[in-house]
Design a protein around this motif. Structure first.
Motif, short mmCIF file in Angstrom:
data_model
loop_
_atom_site.label_atom_id
_atom_site.label_comp_id
_atom_site.label_asym_id
_atom_site.label_seq_id
_atom_site.Cartn_x
_atom_site.Cartn_y
_atom_site.Cartn_z
N VAL A 11 6.50 6.20 14.50
CA VAL A 11 5.72 4.97 14.45
C VAL A 11 5.32 4.71 13.00
O VAL A 11 5.29 5.62 12.18
CB VAL A 11 4.46 5.05 15.34
N THR A 12 5.02 3.46 12.72
CA THR A 12 4.43 3.10 11.43
C THR A 12 2.93 2.93 11.63
O THR A 12 2.50 1.97 12.29
CB THR A 12 5.02 1.79 10.89
N PRO A 13 2.12 3.84 11.10
CA PRO A 13 0.67 3.69 11.27
C PRO A 13 0.14 2.59 10.35
O PRO A 13 0.57 2.47 9.20
CB PRO A 13 0.13 5.06 10.88
N PHE A 14 -0.79 1.80 10.88
CA PHE A 14 -1.41 0.74 10.10
C PHE A 14 -2.91 0.97 9.97
O PHE A 14 -3.54 1.52 10.87
CB PHE A 14 -1.18 -0.63 10.74
N THR A 15 -3.46 0.55 8.85
CA THR A 15 -4.90 0.58 8.65
C THR A 15 -5.52 -0.63 9.33
O THR A 15 -4.83 -1.55 9.76
CB THR A 15 -5.24 0.56 7.15
N GLU A 16 -6.85 -0.64 9.38
CA GLU A 16 -7.54 -1.76 10.03
C GLU A 16 -7.28 -3.09 9.33
O GLU A 16 -7.29 -4.15 9.97
CB GLU A 16 -9.05 -1.49 10.08
N ASP A 17 -6.99 -3.04 8.02
CA ASP A 17 -6.69 -4.28 7.31
C ASP A 17 -5.18 -4.56 7.24
O ASP A 17 -4.70 -5.32 6.40
CB ASP A 17 -7.31 -4.29 5.91
N ASP A 18 -4.43 -3.93 8.15
CA ASP A 18 -3.02 -4.22 8.38
C ASP A 18 -2.10 -3.82 7.23
O ASP A 18 -1.07 -4.43 6.98
CB ASP A 18 -2.81 -5.71 8.72
N ARG A 19 -2.46 -2.77 6.54
CA ARG A 19 -1.56 -2.17 5.56
C ARG A 19 -0.94 -0.92 6.17
O ARG A 19 -1.50 -0.33 7.10
CB ARG A 19 -2.32 -1.80 4.28
N VAL A 20 0.22 -0.51 5.64
CA VAL A 20 0.79 0.76 6.07
C VAL A 20 -0.16 1.88 5.68
O VAL A 20 -0.60 1.97 4.53
CB VAL A 20 2.18 0.99 5.44
N ASP A 21 -0.51 2.71 6.65
CA ASP A 21 -1.42 3.83 6.42
C ASP A 21 -0.59 4.98 5.82
O ASP A 21 -0.05 5.82 6.54
CB ASP A 21 -2.06 4.25 7.74
N GLU A 22 -0.51 4.99 4.49
CA GLU A 22 0.37 5.95 3.83
C GLU A 22 -0.12 7.39 4.03
O GLU A 22 0.69 8.30 4.24
CB GLU A 22 0.49 5.61 2.34
N ALA A 23 -1.43 7.59 3.97
CA ALA A 23 -1.96 8.94 4.21
C ALA A 23 -1.69 9.36 5.65
O ALA A 23 -1.35 10.53 5.92
CB ALA A 23 -3.46 8.97 3.92
N GLY A 24 -1.83 8.43 6.59
CA GLY A 24 -1.54 8.73 7.98
C GLY A 24 -0.08 9.04 8.21
O GLY A 24 0.27 9.92 9.02
N LEU A 25 0.80 8.33 7.53
CA LEU A 25 2.23 8.60 7.64
C LEU A 25 2.55 10.01 7.16
O LEU A 25 3.29 10.76 7.81
CB LEU A 25 3.02 7.56 6.82
N ARG A 26 1.97 10.39 6.04
CA ARG A 26 2.19 11.76 5.54
C ARG A 26 1.62 12.80 6.52
O ARG A 26 2.24 13.85 6.74
CB ARG A 26 1.54 11.90 4.16
N GLU A 27 0.47 12.50 7.09
CA GLU A 27 -0.13 13.43 8.06
C GLU A 27 0.78 13.60 9.27
O GLU A 27 1.00 14.72 9.76
CB GLU A 27 -1.49 12.89 8.50
N ASN A 28 1.33 12.49 9.78
CA ASN A 28 2.23 12.57 10.92
C ASN A 28 3.51 13.33 10.59
O ASN A 28 4.02 14.09 11.42
CB ASN A 28 2.56 11.17 11.42
N ILE A 29 4.03 13.12 9.40
CA ILE A 29 5.23 13.85 8.98
C ILE A 29 5.01 15.36 9.07
O ILE A 29 5.82 16.10 9.64
CB ILE A 29 5.63 13.43 7.54
N ASN A 30 3.91 15.81 8.53
CA ASN A 30 3.63 17.26 8.53
C ASN A 30 3.37 17.78 9.93
O ASN A 30 3.82 18.87 10.29
CB ASN A 30 2.46 17.56 7.59
N TYR A 31 2.66 17.00 10.74
CA TYR A 31 2.39 17.40 12.13
C TYR A 31 3.69 17.59 12.90
O TYR A 31 3.87 18.58 13.63
CB TYR A 31 1.52 16.35 12.79
N LEU A 32 4.62 16.66 12.74
CA LEU A 32 5.88 16.73 13.48
C LEU A 32 6.74 17.90 13.02
O LEU A 32 7.33 18.62 13.84
CB LEU A 32 6.63 15.40 13.34
#
Length: 296
Positions: A11-32
Motif C-alpha cells: 500500500v501507499t501510506p498517506f499522511t493526513e494532509d494527503d502526502r505520501v507518508d515516507e517514514a511510514g513507507l520505510r517502516e512498512n518495508i522493514n516490518y515486511l
C-alpha cells in the motif's frame, strides 16, 4: 534474475494532509522484511497507482531501493496506458537500481495482441532491468492471451508474468506452451492471493500479494510450504488465511487492506478519491476476521 516466493504489493501510506507518508513507507518495508517476505513492490494497483503522481511514484521507487538495501528483491510499478509514459517510468526504475519493473497491460485503449507485443518489445529493448508483465483483465479490459505471452517470453529482458486472471486453465495452457518452447525459466506469479496455492501446484513460482501487507508471516509460510512440495501443510495455511483473503476484497482494493492496516496501527492512512472509506458493515466483517487471526 529469479523472482519467486512472496512479493508484497505494498500500500501507499498517506499522511493526513494527503502526502505520501515516507517514514511510514520505510517502516512498512522493514516490518515486511522482518516477517519473511521475498520481495516488495511499490506503485502497483494496491499502491493506488491510478491516483499517485509520477513524481510521487519516482520518489517511492527511490525510497524502496534505498531502504531495502539489497535485503530482498525490489520491484517498481512502472506501467501506463501510454507507451511513452511507461518507457519513462521503466527507465527511471532502472536508473534507481530496482531489480525489476512490473508493467501492466495498457488499460482503457485496449491494444490488439500485436500492439501489446510492440509495446513490451519497445520497453524491453530500452530497459536496463528485467520486466514482468502484469495481466489483470478486471482492471484493464484486456486479457493478454497465451500466444502473446509465449512470444514475449522469448525476449531476454521479459522474465515473467503476474497473472491475475481467475482462469486456472490458462495457467496450465501457458505452462505447457512454455515447456514446449524450452522457456521453463519464464516466471509465473499469482496475482490473486486465493489462487496462489493451486497456481503453485501448476508451476507458478510465487505470488505478488495483497494479503501479505496484513499477515506477511503466514502468507510467506503458505508460499514456502507449497514451493517445497508440502501441500498438506500449505492447504492448512491456505484455509487459515482464506477468510482474510476474501475480506480484503469485500470492497475495491486497496480500501479494505488499508483499513485493516489502520486497525492494526500500521502506516496506511486514507485512500484517495474516487475511492471512498470502507462502509461500516464491511468494516465490522473485516474486524472480526482480524480478531479471529489474532492480528488485532
Amino acid at each position: 534474475m529469479k523472482i519467486e516466493g512472496t512479493v508484497v504489493a505494498m500500500v501507499t501510506p498517506f499522511t493526513e494532509d494527503d502526502r505520501v507518508d515516507e517514514a511510514g513507507l520505510r517502516e512498512n518495508i522493514n516490518y515486511l522484511i522482518e516477517n519473511g517476505v521475498d520481495g516488495l513492490l511499490v506503485a502497483g494497483t494496491t499502491g493506488e497507482s491510478a491516483t499517485i503522481t509520477h513524481e510521487e511514484q519516482r520518489r517511492m521507487i527511490d525510497i524502496l531501493v534505498d531502504e531495502v538495501n539489497g535485503r530482498v528483491k525490489t520491484i517498481a510499478g512502472a506501467g501506463s496506458n501510454s507507451s511513452r509514459e511507461a518507457l519513462g517510468l521503466v527507465r527511471y526504475a532502472g536508473d534507481a537500481g530496482a531489480d525489476a519493473a512490473l508493467v501492466i497491460t495498457p488499460y482503457y485503449n485496449r491494444p490488439q495482441p500485436h500492439g501489446l507485443i510492440e509495446h513490451y518489445r519497445m520497453l524491453e529493448e530500452a530497459s536496463e532491468i528485467p520486466l514482468i508483465i502484469y495481466n489483470v483483465p478486471s482492471r484493464t479490459g484486456t486479457d493478454i492471451d497465451v500466444d502473446t505471452v509465449s512470444e514475449l517470453a522469448g525476449l531476454d529482458g521479459i522474465i515473467g508474468i503476474k497473472e491475475a486472471s481467475p482462469d486456472l486453465d490458462k495457467i496450465s495452457m501457458l505452462k505447457s506452451r512454455l515447456m514446449e518452447l524450452g522457456l521453463d525459466d519464464f516466471i509465473i506469479l499469482s496475482g490473486n492471493d486465493n489462487l496462489t496455492l493451486p497456481m503453485i501446484s501448476m508451476g507458478a513460482e510465487g505470488v505478488i500479494s495483497v494479503v501479505a501487507n496484513v499477515d506477511p508471516a503466514r502468507m510467506s509460510r503458505l508460499v514456502n510450504e507449497a514451493l517445497s512440495g508440502d501441500f498438506e501443510s500449505a492447504m492448512k495455511t491456505h484455509y487459515e488465511l482464506y477468510s482474510l483473503m476474501k475480506a480484503l476484497f469485500i470492497e475495491s482494493n486497496p480500501v479494505p487492506v488499508k483499513e485493516a492496516l489502520n486497525m492494526m496501527g500500521r502506516p496506511a492512512g486514507h485512500v484517495r478519491m474516487p475511492l471512498a472509506p470502507l462502509r461500516d458493515s464491511s468494516r465490522e466483517k473485516l474486524r472480526l476476521v482480524l480478531e479471529e487471526l489474532a492480528l488485532i
